[in-house]
Enzyme design. Sequence first.
Site, short mmCIF file in Angstrom:
data_model
loop_
_atom_site.label_atom_id
_atom_site.label_comp_id
_atom_site.label_asym_id
_atom_site.label_seq_id
_atom_site.Cartn_x
_atom_site.Cartn_y
_atom_site.Cartn_z
CE LYS A 56 -16.23 1.22 1.11
NZ LYS A 56 -14.99 0.91 0.35
CD GLU A 83 -9.57 1.32 7.19
OE1 GLU A 83 -10.64 1.92 7.00
OE2 GLU A 83 -9.34 0.18 6.75
NE ARG A 100 -26.17 -7.98 2.09
CZ ARG A 100 -25.40 -8.98 2.52
NH1 ARG A 100 -25.96 -10.00 3.14
NH2 ARG A 100 -24.09 -8.95 2.36
#
Length: 400
Positions: free
Chosen positions: A119, A203, A295
């Site tokens: 992250k 955040e 993916r």
Amino acid sequence: MGKLISSILIANRGEIALRVIRACKEMKIKSIALYSDEDLSSKHVKSADEAYYLGPPAPTKSYLNIDRIIEIAISAGAEAIHPGYGFLSENETFAAKCEENGIIFIGPTSEAMALTGDKMKCKEIMKNAEVPTIPGSDDILEEVDKAVEIAEEAGYPVLLKSAYGGGGRGIRFANDEKKLREEFEMAAAESRAAFGKSGLYVEKFLQGIRHIEFQLARDSSGNGRHLFERECSIQRRHQKLIEFSPSSVVDKKTRSKIGEIAVRAAESVDYLNAGTAEFLRDEKGNFYFIEVNSRLQVEHPVTELVTGIDLVKLQIKIACGEEIPFKQDDLNLNGSAIECRINAEDPFHDFVPSVGLVPDCNLPYGPGVRVDTYLYPGCSVSGYYDSLVAKLITWGQDFN
């Protein structure tokens, strides 16, 4: 153009295994399935050209058993492995093992996967590439004064999060400095109890958000494309339930702008194959990058219906070394599509998984209707694996 792959082992089960097998059949590529004791009678086993036994039902002894999967791939002569989604699809160790053994991994390189999975590192790379990220700290915070400084720069309200895990643990909300100072020690203690470490980051808390993702594809020659957006804002417990395209809050200009940012995000980590750049859109219309899913997504059929592009076939062609056969300007957003995930759950008991025999099933069909599922009359839904049993996708000229 690289060498055409002649055989693919699918390191997965259920509807996604069937989806890859269908693409293999249409491309005249040998499909190799895997199965645990629980999947002996599963549809993907019967549909594949070959099938090999993995082990007991528990995922750690079957679909997460890297050494066993590689062993089978080598003995079966598989030239490539498609991981599907879930299980080992975002496991850089698995991708690296494929690379070490000369097996083509149909997905990004292990190096790119490691970057997208970190992250803080990924956020740093995106900021350097001028990809907009959620305002907040770039490093782990140990002192409350530093947290206050960053919160003032980002603007209140903010969230305090643990850098070492998810699941909602270690998250605290603060709408001013006083509250932030009060919550810092409690958040650190909660993080230590849950993860054994107290590293926190700040955040900005975004209000009135929409979750919007862009489908990406990038080949080994460095050609990157976005295949427009999917909106995934309808969720339960942070799990997507309904996805659709186009988004009602994304106009043509915004689509082009954010799509270009998504492609830049892929380039910044030297991404390969299909993936998804995920964004949050706030109530003012600002987009913030949150992550790259390295993916094929569960909701990929939505994009297939509005673009007419088979994403699994595109994945295989990119893995063969082929260049993406279309330019960005060649793509058109045609109509609207929506996907509803159908899970085997008990709504009367807090949506816990519901398992057992499926005595009968009646699947919808007709123009603009697609069902991706492993269900058939007499099959069983296992308690060992994900509760997703089917995806109902429909297409129309518009949402009306």
